[in-house]
Design a protein around this motif. Structure first.
Motif, PDB file in Angstrom:
ATOM      1  N   CYS A  16       0.837  -1.200   0.000  1.00 25.21           N
ATOM      2  CA  CYS A  16       0.000   0.000   0.000  1.00 25.21           C
ATOM      3  C   CYS A  16       0.874   1.253   0.000  1.00 25.21           C
ATOM      4  O   CYS A  16       1.747   1.411   0.867  1.00 25.21           O
ATOM      5  N   ALA A  17       0.631   2.138  -0.949  1.00 25.00           N
ATOM      6  CA  ALA A  17       1.394   3.382  -1.032  1.00 25.00           C
ATOM      7  C   ALA A  17       1.149   4.283   0.177  1.00 25.00           C
ATOM      8  O   ALA A  17       1.978   5.130   0.502  1.00 25.00           O
ATOM      9  N   GLY A  18       0.032   4.077   0.856  1.00 21.71           N
ATOM     10  CA  GLY A  18      -0.268   4.887   2.030  1.00 21.71           C
ATOM     11  C   GLY A  18       0.790   4.801   3.108  1.00 21.71           C
ATOM     12  O   GLY A  18       1.024   5.765   3.833  1.00 21.71           O
ATOM     13  N   LEU A  19       1.453   3.674   3.206  1.00 19.08           N
ATOM     14  CA  LEU A  19       2.503   3.519   4.213  1.00 19.08           C
ATOM     15  C   LEU A  19       3.731   4.372   3.901  1.00 19.08           C
ATOM     16  O   LEU A  19       4.594   4.553   4.753  1.00 19.08           O
ATOM     17  N   TRP A  20       3.821   4.872   2.701  1.00 22.12           N
ATOM     18  CA  TRP A  20       4.928   5.732   2.290  1.00 22.12           C
ATOM     19  C   TRP A  20       4.483   7.172   2.055  1.00 22.12           C
ATOM     20  O   TRP A  20       5.282   8.085   2.185  1.00 22.12           O
ATOM     21  N   ASP A  21       3.208   7.361   1.681  1.00 23.36           N
ATOM     22  CA  ASP A  21       2.793   8.656   1.160  1.00 23.36           C
ATOM     23  C   ASP A  21       1.792   9.447   1.984  1.00 23.36           C
ATOM     24  O   ASP A  21       1.695  10.659   1.799  1.00 23.36           O
ATOM     25  N   THR A  22       1.008   8.807   2.834  1.00 22.33           N
ATOM     26  CA  THR A  22      -0.110   9.547   3.428  1.00 22.33           C
ATOM     27  C   THR A  22      -0.244   9.390   4.937  1.00 22.33           C
ATOM     28  O   THR A  22      -1.152   8.719   5.422  1.00 22.33           O
ATOM     29  N   PRO A  23       0.622  10.046   5.692  1.00 16.19           N
ATOM     30  CA  PRO A  23       0.353  10.056   7.129  1.00 16.19           C
ATOM     31  C   PRO A  23      -0.929  10.849   7.371  1.00 16.19           C
ATOM     32  O   PRO A  23      -1.140  11.905   6.771  1.00 16.19           O
ATOM     33  N   ARG A  65       6.133  -1.449   6.758  1.00 13.52           N
ATOM     34  CA  ARG A  65       6.517  -1.321   5.344  1.00 13.52           C
ATOM     35  C   ARG A  65       7.192  -2.602   4.860  1.00 13.52           C
ATOM     36  O   ARG A  65       6.889  -3.102   3.774  1.00 13.52           O
ATOM     37  N   ARG A  66       8.118  -3.103   5.648  1.00 14.85           N
ATOM     38  CA  ARG A  66       8.809  -4.346   5.264  1.00 14.85           C
ATOM     39  C   ARG A  66       7.799  -5.486   5.108  1.00 14.85           C
ATOM     40  O   ARG A  66       7.859  -6.262   4.163  1.00 14.85           O
ATOM     41  N   ALA A  67       6.856  -5.583   6.023  1.00 11.75           N
ATOM     42  CA  ALA A  67       5.832  -6.636   5.935  1.00 11.75           C
ATOM     43  C   ALA A  67       5.034  -6.494   4.632  1.00 11.75           C
ATOM     44  O   ALA A  67       4.768  -7.486   3.953  1.00 11.75           O
ATOM     45  N   HIS A  68       4.683  -5.285   4.260  1.00 15.25           N
ATOM     46  CA  HIS A  68       3.933  -5.071   3.011  1.00 15.25           C
ATOM     47  C   HIS A  68       4.765  -5.467   1.800  1.00 15.25           C
ATOM     48  O   HIS A  68       4.268  -6.147   0.901  1.00 15.25           O
ATOM     49  N   VAL A  69       6.005  -5.049   1.772  1.00  9.99           N
ATOM     50  CA  VAL A  69       6.889  -5.373   0.650  1.00  9.99           C
ATOM     51  C   VAL A  69       7.054  -6.884   0.513  1.00  9.99           C
ATOM     52  O   VAL A  69       7.146  -7.416  -0.591  1.00  9.99           O
ATOM     53  N   ARG A  95       9.358   1.928  -6.890  1.00 12.84           N
ATOM     54  CA  ARG A  95       9.445   2.523  -5.550  1.00 12.84           C
ATOM     55  C   ARG A  95       9.793   1.485  -4.498  1.00 12.84           C
ATOM     56  O   ARG A  95      10.504   1.786  -3.545  1.00 12.84           O
ATOM     57  N   VAL A  96       9.297   0.266  -4.680  1.00  8.11           N
ATOM     58  CA  VAL A  96       9.682  -0.815  -3.764  1.00  8.11           C
ATOM     59  C   VAL A  96      11.195  -1.018  -3.837  1.00  8.11           C
ATOM     60  O   VAL A  96      11.875  -1.100  -2.817  1.00  8.11           O
ATOM     61  N   ALA A  97      11.734  -1.085  -5.044  1.00  7.89           N
ATOM     62  CA  ALA A  97      13.180  -1.280  -5.221  1.00  7.89           C
ATOM     63  C   ALA A  97      13.978  -0.124  -4.610  1.00  7.89           C
ATOM     64  O   ALA A  97      14.997  -0.349  -3.942  1.00  7.89           O
ATOM     65  N   ALA A  98      13.505   1.104  -4.805  1.00  9.87           N
ATOM     66  CA  ALA A  98      14.192   2.260  -4.244  1.00  9.87           C
ATOM     67  C   ALA A  98      14.161   2.215  -2.715  1.00  9.87           C
ATOM     68  O   ALA A  98      15.156   2.518  -2.049  1.00  9.87           O
ATOM     69  N   TRP A  99      13.018   1.826  -2.149  1.00  7.28           N
ATOM     70  CA  TRP A  99      12.909   1.738  -0.688  1.00  7.28           C
ATOM     71  C   TRP A  99      13.842   0.655  -0.168  1.00  7.28           C
ATOM     72  O   TRP A  99      14.566   0.873   0.796  1.00  7.28           O
ATOM     73  N   ARG A 100      13.840  -0.498  -0.829  1.00  3.50           N
ATOM     74  CA  ARG A 100      14.756  -1.582  -0.411  1.00  3.50           C
ATOM     75  C   ARG A 100      16.198  -1.143  -0.474  1.00  3.50           C
ATOM     76  O   ARG A 100      16.979  -1.465   0.421  1.00  3.50           O
ATOM     77  N   GLY A 102      17.358   1.894  -0.152  1.00  4.80           N
ATOM     78  CA  GLY A 102      17.581   2.823   0.949  1.00  4.80           C
ATOM     79  C   GLY A 102      17.673   2.132   2.288  1.00  4.80           C
ATOM     80  O   GLY A 102      18.480   2.500   3.138  1.00  4.80           O
ATOM     81  N   VAL A 103      16.875   1.101   2.487  1.00  5.91           N
ATOM     82  CA  VAL A 103      16.898   0.337   3.732  1.00  5.91           C
ATOM     83  C   VAL A 103      18.230  -0.391   3.859  1.00  5.91           C
ATOM     84  O   VAL A 103      18.824  -0.445   4.924  1.00  5.91           O
ATOM     85  N   SER A 104      18.707  -0.941   2.766  1.00  7.52           N
ATOM     86  CA  SER A 104      19.957  -1.718   2.826  1.00  7.52           C
ATOM     87  C   SER A 104      21.160  -0.822   3.101  1.00  7.52           C
ATOM     88  O   SER A 104      22.164  -1.291   3.600  1.00  7.52           O
ATOM     89  N   ARG A 105      21.067   0.481   2.780  1.00 10.15           N
ATOM     90  CA  ARG A 105      22.168   1.403   3.067  1.00 10.15           C
ATOM     91  C   ARG A 105      22.132   1.905   4.497  1.00 10.15           C
ATOM     92  O   ARG A 105      23.106   2.417   4.996  1.00 10.15           O
ATOM     93  N   ALA A 106      20.971   1.830   5.122  1.00  6.10           N
ATOM     94  CA  ALA A 106      20.818   2.386   6.475  1.00  6.10           C
ATOM     95  C   ALA A 106      21.503   1.537   7.516  1.00  6.10           C
ATOM     96  O   ALA A 106      21.845   0.428   7.359  1.00  6.10           O
TER      97      ALA A 106
END
Length: 106
Positions: A16-23, A65-69, A95-100, A102-106
């Motif tokens: 769901c894009a809401g987990l990234w886009d719509t607080p 987010r990880r659970a959704h991905v 966007r999933v790939a970009a988030w992954r 970013g997570v792997s760099r953190a």
């Protein structure tokens, strides 16, 4: 409220894009991740206690987010198993790939 019968199986449902886009910040400061979550089942905190930026990058939302991905919608916010996700839209594979990445760099 979306019915469970309309929820898609994990194999065909995108994150769901809401987990990234719509607080969604309520009048009292409570924050949820879903525009359909009128009872605050997916509440991640309150902006009167914790800054929105911290809530939106915090442990709870990142775990959801990880659970959704990974297609584990039951392991994300309680409301996610009953949602049809279409109100916020699906997160694109790019966007999933970009988030992954970013997570792997953190």
């Amino acid at each position: 409220m979306p019915s469970a019968a309309r929820a898609l199986p994990a194999a065909t449902r995108p994150p769901c894009a809401g987990l990234w886009d719509t607080p969604m910040v309520q009048v009292n400061g409570d924050v949820t991740v879903c525009c359909l979550d009128e009872h605050l089942e997916n509440k991640i905190g309150n902006v009167n206690v914790t800054p929105l930026a911290d809530l939106w990058t915090g442990e709870v939302i990142e775990r959801w987010r990880r659970a959704h991905v990974e297609g584990r919608f039951a392991d994300s916010g309680p409301y996610c198993t009953r949602c049809n996700w279409r109100s916020a839209g699906g997160l694109s594979p790019e966007r999933v790939a970009a988030w992954r990445a970013g997570v792997s760099r953190a």
